[in-house]
Write a protein that holds these residues in place. Sequence first.
Motif, short mmCIF file in Angstrom:
data_model
loop_
_atom_site.label_atom_id
_atom_site.label_comp_id
_atom_site.label_asym_id
_atom_site.label_seq_id
_atom_site.Cartn_x
_atom_site.Cartn_y
_atom_site.Cartn_z
N LEU A 209 -8.07 -24.02 11.33
CA LEU A 209 -9.01 -23.65 10.27
C LEU A 209 -8.57 -24.14 8.89
N VAL A 210 -7.32 -24.58 8.75
CA VAL A 210 -6.87 -25.07 7.44
C VAL A 210 -7.05 -26.58 7.32
N MET A 211 -7.64 -27.19 8.33
CA MET A 211 -7.93 -28.63 8.26
C MET A 211 -9.31 -28.83 7.61
N ASP A 212 -9.79 -30.07 7.61
CA ASP A 212 -11.13 -30.32 7.10
C ASP A 212 -12.14 -29.61 8.00
N ILE A 213 -12.91 -28.70 7.44
CA ILE A 213 -13.87 -27.92 8.20
C ILE A 213 -15.28 -28.28 7.73
N TYR A 214 -16.14 -28.60 8.71
CA TYR A 214 -17.51 -29.02 8.40
C TYR A 214 -18.49 -27.95 8.87
N GLU A 215 -19.77 -28.15 8.61
CA GLU A 215 -20.77 -27.14 8.95
C GLU A 215 -20.77 -26.81 10.44
N TYR A 242 -2.13 -20.65 9.20
CA TYR A 242 -0.91 -21.13 8.56
C TYR A 242 -0.97 -22.64 8.37
N PHE A 243 -0.03 -23.18 7.62
CA PHE A 243 0.07 -24.60 7.28
C PHE A 243 -0.93 -25.05 6.22
N GLY A 244 -1.63 -24.12 5.58
CA GLY A 244 -2.58 -24.52 4.56
C GLY A 244 -3.49 -23.36 4.19
N ASP A 245 -4.60 -23.67 3.51
CA ASP A 245 -5.52 -22.62 3.06
C ASP A 245 -6.90 -22.79 3.70
N LEU A 246 -7.75 -21.81 3.47
CA LEU A 246 -9.10 -21.79 4.06
C LEU A 246 -10.16 -22.24 3.07
N ARG A 247 -9.86 -23.22 2.24
CA ARG A 247 -10.78 -23.59 1.16
C ARG A 247 -12.16 -23.98 1.67
N ASP A 264 -1.74 -18.28 4.33
CA ASP A 264 -0.50 -18.95 3.94
C ASP A 264 -0.48 -19.11 2.42
N PHE A 265 0.57 -18.55 1.79
CA PHE A 265 0.72 -18.69 0.34
C PHE A 265 1.90 -19.60 -0.01
N VAL A 266 2.44 -20.30 1.00
CA VAL A 266 3.49 -21.29 0.77
C VAL A 266 2.88 -22.69 0.74
N GLU A 267 2.20 -23.07 1.82
CA GLU A 267 1.52 -24.36 1.87
C GLU A 267 0.04 -24.24 1.49
N ALA A 603 8.43 -40.33 12.24
CA ALA A 603 7.82 -39.13 11.65
C ALA A 603 6.90 -39.45 10.48
N LEU A 604 6.43 -40.68 10.39
CA LEU A 604 5.63 -41.07 9.22
C LEU A 604 4.43 -40.15 9.01
N ARG A 605 3.73 -39.83 10.08
CA ARG A 605 2.49 -39.06 9.93
C ARG A 605 2.74 -37.56 9.80
N GLU A 606 3.96 -37.17 10.05
CA GLU A 606 4.26 -35.75 10.21
C GLU A 606 3.91 -34.88 9.02
N LYS A 607 4.22 -35.34 7.83
CA LYS A 607 3.96 -34.54 6.64
C LYS A 607 2.65 -34.92 5.95
N LEU A 608 1.82 -35.69 6.66
CA LEU A 608 0.51 -36.03 6.12
C LEU A 608 -0.28 -34.73 5.90
N PRO A 609 -0.80 -34.51 4.70
CA PRO A 609 -1.57 -33.28 4.46
C PRO A 609 -2.68 -33.13 5.50
N LEU A 610 -2.99 -31.90 5.84
CA LEU A 610 -3.96 -31.64 6.90
C LEU A 610 -5.39 -31.93 6.46
N ARG A 611 -5.61 -32.01 5.15
CA ARG A 611 -6.93 -32.36 4.64
C ARG A 611 -6.91 -33.80 4.12
N GLN A 612 -7.88 -34.56 4.55
CA GLN A 612 -7.91 -35.99 4.23
C GLN A 612 -7.98 -36.24 2.72
#
Length: 758
Positions: A209-215, A242-247, A264-267, A603-612
């Motif tokens: 749910l903290v990734m890009d969420i569409y309709e 966790y790992f992000g927010d629900l924006r 999550d209030f860290v990431e 590990a290049l992609r590992e820390k790629l933010p979950l939102r594009q």
Amino acid sequence: METSVIGYPRVGALRELKFATENYLKNHLTKERLQSTGLKLREAHWKTQQSNGVDFITSNDFSFYDNMLDTAVLLNVVPERYRKLGLDILDEYFAMARGYQGEKGDVKALAMKKWFNTNYHYMVPEMEDETKITLAGTKPFDEYLEAKKIGIETKPSIIGPFTFLKLTKFSGQKEERDFISDIIQAYVDIIQKFEQLGTKWIQFEEPALVMDIYEDDKKLVEKLYRPMLSTKGKLKVLLQTYFGDLRDCYREVTDLPFDGIGLDFVEGNKSLNLIKKLGFPKDKKLFVGIVNGKNIWRNNYATTVKIVKELAEHCEKLVLSTACSLLHVPYTLKNENKLLKAHKKYFAFADEKITELSQLKIVLSSKDPTLSDEYKKNIELFSQKRAGQNSTVQSVVSTLHEQDFVRHPNFEKREKIQKSTFDLPLLPTTTIGSLPQTTEVKENRSKFKKGKISFEQYTQFNKEKIAEWVSIQEKIGLDVLVHGEFERNDMVEYFGENLDGFLFTENAWVQSYGTRCVKPPIIWGDISRSKPITVNYSVYAQSLTKKALKGMLTGPVTILNWSFPREDISLKDCAFQISLAIKAEVLDLEANGIRIIQIDEAALREKLPLRQSDWHSEYLDWAIPAFRLVHSSVKPDTQIHTHMCYSEFKDIIKNIDAMDADVITFEAARSDLSIVDVLKESGFKTEVGPGVYDIHSPRIPAVEEIKEALEKILTKIPLEKLWVNPDCGLKTRGENETIPSLENLVAAAQKLRERVPV
């Protein structure tokens, strides 16, 4: 103020589960003994949390291999090829995780991918058209009752249906929507079963749910959870993210009748602002993810108190929580006898993080938190100045300019020069780098570290292994050889040990996948290189053969991502410091006659933010240049390789091409060579080696199997661009598996060469 732990490490403080599982898989341990080890660990983990006053202790966070795999088995999502083996439940489970090759059949393992932005790998569930999702297992209920038996009430945790569907591979004609009604019923059955057991809380984990969420995603969440939650009685349900927010879906999630929501209030950069702007339902508990579950630095109580005070103005019911599972940090500092006290006081592993929750509970329960002893001690720690600064390194990083990241001439010109220089056959064969780390190899390293043998004895053994394996590789017929990395315990830890600015632990093990554990170094200060690291062994290996030999290095982004990074400087500055250190090693290898150099960026992609939308500004704009900085000064006829594994690359394939390497090898075997389609679609210019067999499985691929994989690749990749290799390093495999597998790999390449007109 209550406290909660999302999940706890499971391999054991001294890797007890790892060794028990490996012994079971080797038929050296009975199933009963393995199960007994698991039970002892679970009880110890629960009691540790209980003794620290944790109010919400989690069960079903334990696994013999992986929680996503556990969920698949629980929901009856077992592909038919594994059922046909006729194995019992546990062995069928391990066949899905590792593959199976024996008298009952020959099947590959399920695909394996990185768990969001971590170095943990999960098994990808596979849904066939015939799959009937239903509640088929008892594991979460059994473990809840185990805890209940010793007087501990837990909140069982299960991967939520939304995340499970989003991470599942659909291998037939049916799609996600075709399984929705069945998965709802299965989760309703889970809820009802826990109702019957008298469970107070259940935790559904929904990191997707903290990734890009569409309709369509929002509608799916509603469609899944509304009927599920309508069936619950006294049981309370926590939605844990966790790992992000629900924006993208905060309003939709908070409108659902959950009893608690974990944020999550860290990431989760926007979690606090979402609550301040949109409010939080009065009838729900907010589980405040404030203790970092992915890094090992102490919690800054001043920052935490400030956030919690702000939240208290908008939320009536707060529970302090870890920001994610503690699976991603080591167990305890108690087993670290060599770290200086001056260093240890800054760190918190899993057990210490639980203590931090306990202390924060006391601090925040005070009328004036700033007057409590725990708060004062913490403030004093964070006000101290840490050692480890290097003004020279800082100056060089600050004066880097655009040309420092550009290699000349361009790729097309270099490719022609290198074809002439190396004169390799079509479909050149090689390995990724590491060769089997036998018991003797590990014992040699252990004896040296314990002072039982001299450096000369240690080095002599390694040279003998190098000579042995150079000879084996020549006999097998590989075109580009490696020295085998027998001196290396881990591809990141080894380099950290030879660079300034790192600290190391004795037992700070973290699970990477299954029984594979790593011991990430800690980045303590500014990073620099004071002496060559790999040159001697590489030069020695090259002296033994007329064939080309690859120098093997780990890239700056992987070293950063697979270490515990500093939190007092930016990741960009830290990455560039590492780049400059590895660049010096690259130039030394080149100066000493090593003309093929592999700089792994697994590990290049590992820390790629979950939102594009955050990819470039927060990561790619410095991660790709960090790699280019390493090789920008080498000569045109020095060939630069890199390697990447177990991640989704489709969406960043253009950025990978922009790394400007000469050859890139990819993990591909477990993902059915799906990377090949991506490479073709993108017009990928770099020469490539999609891995043709899975090294994380003990099975030996047949010549025909590899040949068929290569034929499939050649329909998408030009012959002159293709390399032939396994999909990862071979350190975890035995010699009896590695040698025949490589022989078959070379034989398959040779068969295809014979069909190519001269």
